[in-house]
Design a protein around this motif. Structure first.
Motif, PDB file in Angstrom:
ATOM      1  N   MET A  55       0.822  -1.202  -0.088  1.00 12.12           N
ATOM      2  CA  MET A  55       0.014  -0.095   0.105  1.00 12.12           C
ATOM      3  C   MET A  55       0.785   1.308  -0.018  1.00 12.12           C
ATOM      4  SD  MET A  55      -2.958  -0.780   2.713  1.00 12.12           S
ATOM      5  CE  MET A  55      -4.062   0.699   2.182  1.00 12.12           C
ATOM      6  N   THR A  56       0.278   2.319  -0.411  1.00 10.10           N
ATOM      7  CA  THR A  56       1.065   3.522  -0.457  1.00 10.10           C
ATOM      8  C   THR A  56       0.931   4.482   0.734  1.00 10.10           C
ATOM      9  OG1 THR A  56       0.822   3.562  -3.103  1.00 10.10           O
ATOM     10  CG2 THR A  56       1.435   5.795  -1.801  1.00 10.10           C
ATOM     11  N   ASN A  57       2.157   4.772   1.300  1.00 11.05           N
ATOM     12  CA  ASN A  57       1.959   5.689   2.515  1.00 11.05           C
ATOM     13  C   ASN A  57       1.894   6.962   1.919  1.00 11.05           C
ATOM     14  OD1 ASN A  57       2.576   7.337   4.539  1.00 11.05           O
ATOM     15  ND2 ASN A  57       3.256   5.841   5.619  1.00 11.05           N
ATOM     16  N   ILE A  58       0.841   7.552   1.872  1.00 17.01           N
ATOM     17  CA  ILE A  58       0.551   8.782   1.252  1.00 17.01           C
ATOM     18  C   ILE A  58       1.259  10.044   1.653  1.00 17.01           C
ATOM     19  CG2 ILE A  58      -1.398   9.780   2.323  1.00 17.01           C
ATOM     20  CD1 ILE A  58      -0.850  10.094  -1.257  1.00 17.01           C
ATOM     21  N   HIS A  59       1.808   9.959   2.915  1.00 16.48           N
ATOM     22  CA  HIS A  59       2.345  11.068   3.392  1.00 16.48           C
ATOM     23  C   HIS A  59       4.035  10.949   3.078  1.00 16.48           C
ATOM     24  CE1 HIS A  59       5.400  12.252   6.655  1.00 16.48           C
ATOM     25  NE2 HIS A  59       4.443  13.368   6.954  1.00 16.48           N
ATOM     26  N   ASP A  60       4.273   9.691   3.303  1.00 17.09           N
ATOM     27  CA  ASP A  60       5.955   9.278   2.613  1.00 17.09           C
ATOM     28  C   ASP A  60       5.882   9.677   1.365  1.00 17.09           C
ATOM     29  OD1 ASP A  60       6.324   8.889   5.284  1.00 17.09           O
ATOM     30  OD2 ASP A  60       6.860   6.861   4.979  1.00 17.09           O
ATOM     31  N   PHE A  61       4.900   9.293   0.527  1.00 15.43           N
ATOM     32  CA  PHE A  61       4.961   9.583  -0.826  1.00 15.43           C
ATOM     33  C   PHE A  61       5.254  10.966  -1.235  1.00 15.43           C
ATOM     34  CE2 PHE A  61       2.782  10.711  -4.821  1.00 15.43           C
ATOM     35  CZ  PHE A  61       3.388   9.777  -5.803  1.00 15.43           C
ATOM     36  N   LEU A  62       4.528  11.851  -0.628  1.00 17.27           N
ATOM     37  CA  LEU A  62       4.455  13.307  -0.778  1.00 17.27           C
ATOM     38  C   LEU A  62       5.964  14.032  -0.040  1.00 17.27           C
ATOM     39  CD1 LEU A  62       0.869  14.495   0.359  1.00 17.27           C
ATOM     40  CD2 LEU A  62       1.760  14.335  -2.103  1.00 17.27           C
ATOM     41  N   ALA A  63       6.163  13.430   1.060  1.00 12.68           N
ATOM     42  CA  ALA A  63       7.402  13.922   1.485  1.00 12.68           C
ATOM     43  C   ALA A  63       8.675  13.572   0.849  1.00 12.68           C
ATOM     44  CB  ALA A  63       7.650  13.423   3.090  1.00 12.68           C
ATOM     45  N   TYR A  64       8.820  12.552   0.452  1.00 12.27           N
ATOM     46  CA  TYR A  64      10.105  11.947  -0.648  1.00 12.27           C
ATOM     47  C   TYR A  64       9.979  12.223  -1.862  1.00 12.27           C
ATOM     48  CZ  TYR A  64      10.662   9.170   3.568  1.00 12.27           C
ATOM     49  OH  TYR A  64      10.784   8.625   4.915  1.00 12.27           O
ATOM     50  N   LEU A  65       8.920  12.841  -2.365  1.00  7.57           N
ATOM     51  CA  LEU A  65       8.867  13.354  -3.885  1.00  7.57           C
ATOM     52  C   LEU A  65       8.061  14.779  -3.896  1.00  7.57           C
ATOM     53  CD1 LEU A  65       7.164  10.081  -5.586  1.00  7.57           C
ATOM     54  CD2 LEU A  65       9.617  11.038  -5.823  1.00  7.57           C
ATOM     55  N   PRO A  66       8.838  15.757  -3.355  1.00  3.69           N
ATOM     56  CA  PRO A  66       8.260  16.941  -3.146  1.00  3.69           C
ATOM     57  C   PRO A  66       7.661  17.500  -4.207  1.00  3.69           C
ATOM     58  CG  PRO A  66      10.736  17.083  -3.087  1.00  3.69           C
ATOM     59  CD  PRO A  66      10.323  15.627  -2.823  1.00  3.69           C
ATOM     60  N   GLY A  67       8.159  17.212  -5.471  1.00  8.22           N
ATOM     61  CA  GLY A  67       7.547  17.623  -6.711  1.00  8.22           C
ATOM     62  C   GLY A  67       6.192  17.258  -7.145  1.00  8.22           C
ATOM     63  N   THR A  68       5.593  16.229  -6.420  1.00  8.17           N
ATOM     64  CA  THR A  68       4.338  15.776  -6.821  1.00  8.17           C
ATOM     65  C   THR A  68       2.998  16.821  -6.558  1.00  8.17           C
ATOM     66  OG1 THR A  68       4.984  13.733  -5.920  1.00  8.17           O
ATOM     67  CG2 THR A  68       2.636  13.927  -6.167  1.00  8.17           C
ATOM     68  N   CYS A  69       3.297  17.726  -5.622  1.00  7.46           N
ATOM     69  CA  CYS A  69       2.467  18.925  -5.268  1.00  7.46           C
ATOM     70  C   CYS A  69       3.223  19.739  -4.494  1.00  7.46           C
ATOM     71  CB  CYS A  69       1.153  18.293  -4.598  1.00  7.46           C
ATOM     72  SG  CYS A  69       1.451  17.766  -2.844  1.00  7.46           S
ATOM     73  N   LYS A  70       2.403  21.003  -4.253  1.00  9.96           N
ATOM     74  CA  LYS A  70       3.284  22.142  -3.542  1.00  9.96           C
ATOM     75  C   LYS A  70       3.235  21.667  -2.027  1.00  9.96           C
ATOM     76  CE  LYS A  70       1.827  25.762  -6.802  1.00  9.96           C
ATOM     77  NZ  LYS A  70       1.361  27.141  -7.065  1.00  9.96           N
ATOM     78  N   GLN A  71       4.279  22.037  -1.399  1.00 10.75           N
ATOM     79  CA  GLN A  71       4.248  21.344  -0.254  1.00 10.75           C
ATOM     80  C   GLN A  71       5.019  22.840   0.843  1.00 10.75           C
ATOM     81  OE1 GLN A  71       5.976  17.870   0.675  1.00 10.75           O
ATOM     82  NE2 GLN A  71       5.565  17.124  -1.514  1.00 10.75           N
ATOM     83  N   LEU A  72       4.464  22.817   2.031  1.00  5.01           N
ATOM     84  CA  LEU A  72       5.222  23.534   3.125  1.00  5.01           C
ATOM     85  C   LEU A  72       5.491  22.557   4.271  1.00  5.01           C
ATOM     86  CD1 LEU A  72       2.979  26.726   3.193  1.00  5.01           C
ATOM     87  CD2 LEU A  72       5.226  26.448   2.173  1.00  5.01           C
TER      88      LEU A  72
END
Length: 297
Positions: free
Chosen positions: A1-18
């Motif tokens: 399964m995809t850990n959505i938090h880790d997916f975003l944290a490790y691939l910051p280009g996926t969406c805008k983040q702060l």
């Protein structure tokens, strides 16, 4: 399964983040490439839907997130379903338990809400948006649009103002109940984590992260509570859940495999036949014949 938090944290280009301390602010503005996916997170999160919509399915219940909705989602696993041809825009804020616990302890003196100990709250808590909440959303949207990013101090101040506004709104009683319970127990309940997530194809490491334990501690505590190994316990719980789905729903075998946490159809069929002595499809057919016979008596 995809850990959505880790997916975003490790691939910051996926969406805008702060990022502020351990809090992750994410701004989604994209199309989902798959109609239905399994996701989980080891952090709870607040989510504000700006446009579009999606469904979150969990253990026979569905929540629909549409424009203007605000939800608090407890950590754990879900089936996420979105329409591929529609965009989805949302602000989501992932917050670890320790930060939430400290924050609630600091704010508790400012609100006075009586709650019942051990009161059940749903996995997704629907929240009421007021003027303060709406202003926060607009402020964060502006942060994402500005070339100059806000400092961590400013970002944290705005987030704490949001939490205070949510806690002091009487309509958000269920959120207060859950967060109060979070501060009153020293550890996440391993029993609760397993009982609410066994039907998802998570690894033991995933379960340990949701429970805020190391893998070794997770296995040791699991044996003490359940008097068996995690692997044996999970297979029996998933088989029992699949059996129920076969009996009371018309879902396909493929959907049942997906929704009861088995890795694939072959594994499910082999385990089911080993336990019940009959293949899943034949079990359903036999059960329907028995029900028909009983109804004809």
């Amino acid at each position: 399964m995809t850990n959505i938090h880790d997916f975003l944290a490790y691939l910051p280009g996926t969406c805008k983040q702060l990022v502020c301390k351990d809090i992750l602010f994410a701004y989604y503005d994209c199309l989902q490439s798959q109609h239905r996916v399994d996701i989980y997170t080891h952090h709870s999160y607040l989510t504000f839907t700006i446009s579009g919509g999606k469904h979150l399915h969990r253990a026979g219940k569905t929540w629909t997130l549409t424009k203007g909705c605000c939800e608090f989602v407890k950590k754990g696993a879900f089936i996420q379903e979105m329409y591929i041809d529609e965009g989805y825009r949302a602000i989501t804020i992932y917050v670890p338990d320790p930060y939430l616990q400290n924050l609630i302890r600091e704010h508790r003196r400012f609100y006075h809400v009586k709650t019942t100990p051990n009161q059940h709250t749903e996995q997704i808590i629907e929240l009421t948006v007021n003027e303060t909440t709406a202003r926060f959303i607009q402020t964060v949207l502006a942060f994402f649009s500005n070339a100059i990013l806000p400092t961590e101090t400013v970002l944290e101040e705005r987030f704490q103002e949001l939490v205070y506004a949510l806690l002091t709104n009487p309509a958000n009683h269920n959120l207060v109940t859950y967060l109060n319970s979070l501060t009153e127990r020293p550890h996440v309940s391993l029993y609760e984590v397993m009982e609410t997530n066994y039907m998802y194809n998570l690894s033991l490491c995933d379960y340990a992260r949701i429970a805020c334990r190391s893998l070794a501690t997770f296995k040791r505590e699991f044996a003490t509570i359940f008097n068996t190994t995690p692997g044996r316990w999970l297979i029996q719980k998933r088989l029992s859940y699949a059996q129920t789905l076969l009996e009371i729903t018309g879902k396909s075998i493929a959907d049942i495999v997906f929704e009861s946490g088995f890795e694939n159809g072959s594994h499910f069929s082999r385990a089911f036949k080993e336990k019940y002595g009959i293949a899943p499809l034949h079990y359903r057919q036999q059960n329907q014949k028995n029900l028909t016979a009983i109804g004809g008596i």
